[in-house]
Design an enzyme around this catalytic site. Structure first.
Site, mmCIF file in Angstrom:
data_model
loop_
_atom_site.group_PDB
_atom_site.id
_atom_site.type_symbol
_atom_site.label_atom_id
_atom_site.label_comp_id
_atom_site.label_asym_id
_atom_site.label_seq_id
_atom_site.Cartn_x
_atom_site.Cartn_y
_atom_site.Cartn_z
ATOM 1 C CB CYS A 2 -0.871 0.010 1.252
ATOM 2 S SG CYS A 2 -1.865 -1.452 1.418
ATOM 3 N NE ARG A 27 4.325 1.867 -1.457
ATOM 4 C CZ ARG A 27 5.498 1.316 -1.112
ATOM 5 N NH1 ARG A 27 6.560 1.538 -1.847
ATOM 6 N NH2 ARG A 27 5.586 0.539 -0.070
ATOM 7 C CD1 TRP A 74 -2.209 -5.058 -4.684
ATOM 8 C CD2 TRP A 74 -1.811 -6.178 -2.792
ATOM 9 N NE1 TRP A 74 -2.080 -6.385 -5.003
ATOM 10 C CE2 TRP A 74 -1.847 -7.092 -3.860
ATOM 11 C CE3 TRP A 74 -1.584 -6.657 -1.518
ATOM 12 C CZ2 TRP A 74 -1.657 -8.455 -3.686
ATOM 13 C CZ3 TRP A 74 -1.391 -8.017 -1.343
ATOM 14 C CH2 TRP A 74 -1.439 -8.903 -2.421
ATOM 15 C CG ASN A 98 2.670 -0.695 3.096
ATOM 16 O OD1 ASN A 98 2.070 -1.707 2.738
ATOM 17 N ND2 ASN A 98 3.895 -0.396 2.695
ATOM 18 N N GLY A 99 1.247 -2.846 5.466
ATOM 19 C CA GLY A 99 1.865 -4.012 6.113
ATOM 20 C C GLY A 99 0.779 -4.995 6.528
ATOM 21 C CD GLU A 478 11.186 -10.990 -16.539
ATOM 22 O OE1 GLU A 478 11.066 -11.665 -15.499
ATOM 23 O OE2 GLU A 478 10.684 -9.870 -16.688
ATOM 24 C CE LYS A 482 7.962 -7.838 -17.012
ATOM 25 N NZ LYS A 482 8.429 -8.686 -16.019
ATOM 26 C CD GLU A 485 4.634 -8.886 -14.257
ATOM 27 O OE1 GLU A 485 4.333 -8.514 -13.121
ATOM 28 O OE2 GLU A 485 5.803 -8.900 -14.664
ATOM 29 C CG HIS A 501 11.581 -35.196 -19.088
ATOM 30 N ND1 HIS A 501 11.949 -36.512 -19.209
ATOM 31 C CD2 HIS A 501 12.613 -34.467 -19.571
ATOM 32 C CE1 HIS A 501 13.184 -36.586 -19.709
ATOM 33 N NE2 HIS A 501 13.602 -35.364 -19.934
ATOM 34 C CE LYS A 600 8.213 -1.383 -10.482
ATOM 35 N NZ LYS A 600 8.455 -2.218 -11.667
HETATM 36 C C1 AGP Z 1 8.002 -8.009 -12.074
HETATM 37 O O1 AGP Z 1 7.445 -7.726 -13.355
HETATM 38 C C2 AGP Z 1 6.964 -8.149 -11.023
HETATM 39 N N1 AGP Z 1 6.216 -6.954 -10.910
HETATM 40 C C3 AGP Z 1 7.483 -8.702 -9.716
HETATM 41 O O2 AGP Z 1 7.754 -10.054 -9.955
HETATM 42 C C4 AGP Z 1 8.754 -8.062 -9.125
HETATM 43 O O3 AGP Z 1 9.869 -8.351 -9.938
HETATM 44 C C5 AGP Z 1 9.005 -8.687 -7.749
HETATM 45 O O4 AGP Z 1 7.902 -8.350 -6.935
HETATM 46 C C6 AGP Z 1 10.307 -8.211 -7.086
HETATM 47 O O5 AGP Z 1 10.245 -6.835 -6.902
HETATM 48 P P1 AGP Z 1 11.618 -6.077 -6.494
HETATM 49 O O6 AGP Z 1 12.552 -6.218 -7.660
HETATM 50 O O7 AGP Z 1 11.213 -4.655 -6.238
HETATM 51 O O8 AGP Z 1 12.160 -6.757 -5.264
#
Ligand code: AGP
Length: 605
Positions: A2, A27, A74, A98-99, A478, A482, A485, A501, A600
């Protein structure tokens, strides 16, 4: 996950709070709210959805007052609706958080027995009840201290009080909180990015600290209620550059600036005149390193997986990469002659931060590779290597991933050379090749239209696979993340050699499959895996630097990357995968910069 902000000022604060919340929306964007002290009363206004919705409410019912707090959410406890939105207020206290409060159920029962009622499903509301209760019998400092002592879990808090209408309180344990210093006004925020438009003088609370902001001063206290001083950082003006410019969204800006950001990063570490990598004073003499462990989450973990291949290739060091949320709970044998590397764009990811704390508590030497140099992970690490990518706002990480790989590659080559694991000629050639990466990225970026045509193949897919071998395997992982998400389509990154396999059973007529097949030592084997997919109806998007017509009649589409040294193909293979995910998400009208359910910076576990 958050975002919180608080301001005490000599003028109305609601517009500044809204502006800061908009900068914090990356966030979390389920709901938003603000509380101010207006005419001696707490005036709380909140809603589900984006900050724009809150702004409309304030337009109808202006919120005056020269002190206040704000929040973007969030959801962790309780669905994202107006009731669960922060702030959470009683008649005398208003709180943003936040937490995660891990003992909230127990505390809720305790305070219900004391006669307190709860409107929301959130964990945060227990903090409001506790502060309200302690205020009846304690002074402000003790009220804050006793409340924080009873809380278990993580928090960054912003609090205002009806009866102390000249101050805002901030507190931190496990979730970041910055303090900004203005002229006749002071601020708290989840990160400095939210405060940069109001000040460039920033301090940071450490775990257990709390602070009391007045408009003319800020008082800091540690977990023993002792007054302490905090270092004030002056942020550079360049860090303010975080707007979309002419781009439609932050993600397209951040993809397209990768040649610039990689050039900046390389320039920060490379002495071009001597063709030398300027990384010195590692916390362990490179010759004495027995093992390297790389720890991260998500995309940052994929950069660690990539570095594992490079470290194995160029050094005699044993190396492991680990997902932080697993590593932090495993009984790993921690050895002081090991170097632990923590990679994090935000520098605030709770699992990565917790893994780092575990290592620090065991006297392990640590290196943080971050994009935010004033972040918690940077401040706790023994040694920090910034990636110099500039603020990354799109929730899906792009330029930070490339920046993480650049720094990890530089670090690998430097360690390898210092240990004598590669000779000076090989080192010089690898460094010269590395210097070409920005222009090679530029060349690859110029071909994004080629990838746009294939995006349509994916929008109705019930799933897809991304395949790669060797250096291409982490990039396949990776690329799949992408697509997941951004477009919400299921995608799996897989080692190409593993398909037979089991996962090959997923392939049926029309399934789109991305195959990363650079002309490296695995090329022929990867082509065989690709043929196994094609034979079962898979529609293959091949990404390669091979200029021959290999298999061209059977593949759906070939994207050509520039030819280069195979150890750095990964940087170029990544670009079309970023574009692919972007264009599929566009076709599906997904929110590019703020994908559903995500945030984020994941500052809760
Ligand atoms: C990446 O596209 C994602 N949004 C997520 O996996 C991100 O890489 C992960 O949460 C780690 O974040 P950080 O690099 O700020 O630690």
């Amino acid at each position: 996950m958050c975002g919180i902000v608080g301001i005490v000022s000599n003028k109305s604060v609601s517009a500044s709070i809204i502006r800061a919340l908009k900068k914090l929306e990356y966030r979390g964007y389920d709901s938003a709210g603000i509380s101010t002290i207006t005419n001696g009363e707490i005036n709380e206004q909140k809603c589900s959805g984006r900050v724009d919705n809150l702004e409309k409410i304030l337009f109808q019912n202006p919120s005056s007052g020269d002190l206040g707090i704000g929040h973007v959410r969030w959801a962790t406890h309780g669905i994202p609706n107006q009731v669960n939105a922060h702030p959470h207020s009683s008649e005398v206290v208003s709180v943003v958080h936040n937490g995660i409060i891990e003992n909230s159920d127990k505390l809720r029962k305790e305070y219900e027995q004391k006669g307190y009622s709860f409107k929301s499903q959130t964990d945060t509301e227990v903090i409001t009840a506790m502060l309200t209760d302690f205020l009846k019998k304690e002074d402000l400092i003790n009220c804050i201290h006793k409340t924080l002592e009873k809380l278990e879990g993580s928090f960054a808090l912003g609090v205002i009080f009806k009866n102390f209408n000249n101050l805002v309180v901030g507190a931190r344990r496990g979730s970041p909180l910055a303090v900004g210093f203005g002229h006749d006004e002071n601020f708290i925020g989840s990160d400095s990015y939210a405060l940069k438009s109001m000040t460039n003088k920033i301090s940071y609370l450490d775990d257990g600290d709390f602070c009391i902001l007045y408009k003319e001063k800020v008082e800091f206290y540690n977990s023993d209620k002792k007054k302490i001083n905090k270092e004030i950082f002056e942020l550079s003006s360049e860090d303010n550059i975080a707007d979309k410019g002419d781009y439609k969204d932050f993600m397209s800006k951040e993809i397209n600036e990768q040649s610039t950001t990689t050039k900046k990063c390389i320039n920060e570490y490379l002495d071009k005149s001597r063709n030398e990598i300027n990384i010195f004073n590692l916390p362990i003499n490179p010759k004495k390193i027995k093992k390297i462990r790389l720890i991260a989450c998500g995309t940052a973990y994929h950069s660690c997986l990539m570095a594992k291949y490079w470290i194995e290739e160029f050094t005699s060091i044993d190396v492991e990469s680990d997902i932080a949320s697993e590593f932090r709970y495993r009984k790993v044998k921690l050895d002081p002659s090991d170097l632990y590397i923590f990679v994090s764009q935000s520098g605030e990811t709770a699992d990565t931060y917790a893994a780092l704390k575990k290592c620090k508590e065991n006297k392990i030497k640590t290196c943080g590779i971050v994009n935010v140099v004033e972040s918690s992970i940077a401040r706790l690490s023994d040694f920090v290597l910034p990636i110099h990518a500039g603020p990354e706002i799109g929730v899906a990480s792009t330029k930070a991933f490339i920046g993480q790989m650049i720094v990890l590659y530089l670090l690998t080559l430097k360690i390898s050379k210092e240990r004598g694991d590669i000779n000076l000629d090989e080192y010089a050639k690898l460094v010269l090749d590395l210097r070409k990466i920005p222009s090679l990225i530029e060349e690859t970026l110029s071909k994004q239209k080629d990838i746009q045509v294939i995006a349509r193949d994916f929008i109705n897919a019930k799933g897809t696979m991304y395949l790669g071998r060797g250096y291409s395997y982490p990039i396949a992982m990776e690329g799949a993340l992408k697509l997941k998400e951004l477009s919400y389509i299921h995608a799996e990154g897989y080692a190409a050699g593993e398909m037979k396999h089991g996962p090959l059973a997923l392939i049926e007529d029309g399934i789109p499959v991305v195959v990363l097949a650079p002309k490296d030592r695995f090329f022929e084997k990867t082509i065989s895996n690709m043929q196994e997919v094609i034979a079962r109806g898979g529609k293959v998007l091949m990404i390669t630097d091979d200029t021959s017509e290999t298999m061209s009649e059977n593949i759906r589409f070939k994207f050509q990357i520039p030819k280069t040294n195979s150890t750095i193909n990964s940087f170029l293979l990544t670009i079309p995968l970023q574009f692919l995910a972007y264009h599929v998400a566009l076709l599906k009208n997904c929110d590019i910069d703020k994908p559903r359910n995500l945030a984020k910076s994941v500052t809760v576990e």
